[in-house]
Design a protein around this motif. Structure first.
Motif, PDB file in Angstrom:
ATOM      1  N   CYS A  12       0.835  -1.201   0.000  1.00  0.00           N
ATOM      2  CA  CYS A  12       0.000   0.000   0.000  1.00  0.00           C
ATOM      3  C   CYS A  12       0.874   1.257   0.000  1.00  0.00           C
ATOM      4  O   CYS A  12       2.044   1.200   0.367  1.00  0.00           O
ATOM      5  CB  CYS A  12      -0.950   0.000   1.197  1.00  0.00           C
ATOM      6  SG  CYS A  12      -0.143   0.050   2.798  1.00  0.00           S
ATOM      7  N   LYS A  18      -4.412   2.462   5.419  1.00  0.00           N
ATOM      8  CA  LYS A  18      -4.855   1.077   5.207  1.00  0.00           C
ATOM      9  C   LYS A  18      -5.118   0.375   6.541  1.00  0.00           C
ATOM     10  O   LYS A  18      -6.018  -0.464   6.636  1.00  0.00           O
ATOM     11  CB  LYS A  18      -3.800   0.288   4.417  1.00  0.00           C
ATOM     12  CG  LYS A  18      -3.874   0.499   2.924  1.00  0.00           C
ATOM     13  CD  LYS A  18      -5.190   0.024   2.329  1.00  0.00           C
ATOM     14  CE  LYS A  18      -5.288   0.340   0.853  1.00  0.00           C
ATOM     15  NZ  LYS A  18      -5.303   1.788   0.544  1.00  0.00           N
ATOM     16  N   TYR A  22      -8.642  -1.565   7.492  1.00  0.00           N
ATOM     17  CA  TYR A  22      -8.782  -2.951   7.973  1.00  0.00           C
ATOM     18  C   TYR A  22      -9.373  -3.009   9.380  1.00  0.00           C
ATOM     19  O   TYR A  22     -10.091  -3.959   9.717  1.00  0.00           O
ATOM     20  CB  TYR A  22      -7.439  -3.702   7.893  1.00  0.00           C
ATOM     21  CG  TYR A  22      -7.200  -4.258   6.516  1.00  0.00           C
ATOM     22  CD1 TYR A  22      -6.695  -3.464   5.484  1.00  0.00           C
ATOM     23  CD2 TYR A  22      -7.547  -5.569   6.207  1.00  0.00           C
ATOM     24  CE1 TYR A  22      -6.516  -3.964   4.207  1.00  0.00           C
ATOM     25  CE2 TYR A  22      -7.372  -6.083   4.933  1.00  0.00           C
ATOM     26  CZ  TYR A  22      -6.864  -5.278   3.939  1.00  0.00           C
ATOM     27  OH  TYR A  22      -6.702  -5.780   2.669  1.00  0.00           O
ATOM     28  N   LEU A  60       0.353  -5.424   6.308  1.00  0.00           N
ATOM     29  CA  LEU A  60       0.290  -4.245   5.439  1.00  0.00           C
ATOM     30  C   LEU A  60       1.696  -3.676   5.285  1.00  0.00           C
ATOM     31  O   LEU A  60       2.421  -3.523   6.278  1.00  0.00           O
ATOM     32  CB  LEU A  60      -0.657  -3.207   6.045  1.00  0.00           C
ATOM     33  CG  LEU A  60      -2.099  -3.699   6.229  1.00  0.00           C
ATOM     34  CD1 LEU A  60      -2.941  -2.633   6.930  1.00  0.00           C
ATOM     35  CD2 LEU A  60      -2.731  -4.079   4.890  1.00  0.00           C
ATOM     36  N   GLU A  62       4.218  -0.743   3.538  1.00  0.00           N
ATOM     37  CA  GLU A  62       4.456   0.539   2.859  1.00  0.00           C
ATOM     38  C   GLU A  62       5.955   0.628   2.571  1.00  0.00           C
ATOM     39  O   GLU A  62       6.770   0.400   3.459  1.00  0.00           O
ATOM     40  CB  GLU A  62       4.021   1.694   3.767  1.00  0.00           C
ATOM     41  CG  GLU A  62       4.209   3.057   3.161  1.00  0.00           C
ATOM     42  CD  GLU A  62       4.004   4.186   4.191  1.00  0.00           C
ATOM     43  OE1 GLU A  62       2.905   4.300   4.768  1.00  0.00           O
ATOM     44  OE2 GLU A  62       4.975   4.930   4.421  1.00  0.00           O
ATOM     45  N   GLU A  79      -1.519  -0.946  -5.801  1.00  0.00           N
ATOM     46  CA  GLU A  79      -1.773  -1.592  -4.506  1.00  0.00           C
ATOM     47  C   GLU A  79      -2.426  -2.964  -4.703  1.00  0.00           C
ATOM     48  O   GLU A  79      -3.168  -3.179  -5.648  1.00  0.00           O
ATOM     49  CB  GLU A  79      -2.697  -0.705  -3.665  1.00  0.00           C
ATOM     50  CG  GLU A  79      -2.046   0.605  -3.248  1.00  0.00           C
ATOM     51  CD  GLU A  79      -2.881   1.391  -2.253  1.00  0.00           C
ATOM     52  OE1 GLU A  79      -2.319   1.928  -1.291  1.00  0.00           O
ATOM     53  OE2 GLU A  79      -4.105   1.461  -2.459  1.00  0.00           O
TER      54      GLU A  79
END
Ligand code: MC0
Length: 140
Positions: A12, A18, A22, A60, A62, A79
């Motif tokens: 992401c 994000k 979630y 997740l 980044e 993404e």
């Protein structure tokens, strides 16, 4: 050899955004946040379920910069699902067995992964387009 799905890694642009998604949509809870300089990521683990072999998570990811694995993936594909991490009992043994079957290993030796795990990646081009990670949980 594969004991369970340990985590699904999702690339992401904005980790905090994000995480909020979630948490609010699926009711998941963050159990760990780390910056892994070697892997070029800032990441969060969100707990999904507990099973016989251990827990499973959404991870997740980044990128720390555009020239990292996740940064390049985002630029090329946007993404989405970046990799699947499978639990194994012993990552070194699993790497030897899988390598002997002709699958290219991204990592010849285990590296440091999320929450103290030992991890190693298999090349997506030899696993049907799926970047695949082996995860050995830390001993308790
Ligand atoms: C790249 N490719 C992928 C992919 N990344 N295919 C499926 N899933 C992915 N995630 C494809 C590209 O589309 C391209 O195919 C080809 O692989 C080469 O990609 P590239 O963009 O030229 O990049 P390379 O060759 O420099 O690197 C690809 C490689 C790299 C998989 C070797 O991303 C890598 O070493 N990944 C393992 C480490 C990693 O991902 N770390 C971040 C998560 P085409 O057909 O377009 O030529 S760290 C993590 O998750 C830790 C913290 C943890 O779980 O605890």
């Amino acid at each position: 050899m594969l004991l369970r799905i340990d985590h699904v890694g999702i690339a992401c642009h904005d980790l905090e955004e994000k995480i909020s998604f979630y948490e609010s949509v699926f009711g998941l809870t963050v159990v760990s946040r780390e910056v892994n300089e070697e892997q070029g990521v800032r990441e969060a683990m969100l707990h999904v379920a507990d099973g016989d072999g251990g827990a499973s998570y959404v991870q997740l990811l980044e990128p720390l910069s555009p020239d990292t694995a996740v940064g390049k993936f985002l630029a090329k594909r946007g993404e989405g699902v970046h990799h699947i991490g499978y639990g194994v009992a012993d990552v070194t043994t699993a790497l030897a067995e899988i390598g002997a079957k002709g699958v290219r290993l991204v990592d010849e030796r285990p590296r440091h992964g999320s929450m103290g795990a030992s991890i190693a990646f298999l090349h997506p081009k030899d696993v049907g387009g799926v970047l695949t990670e082996l995860v050995e949980a830390p001993r308790r």
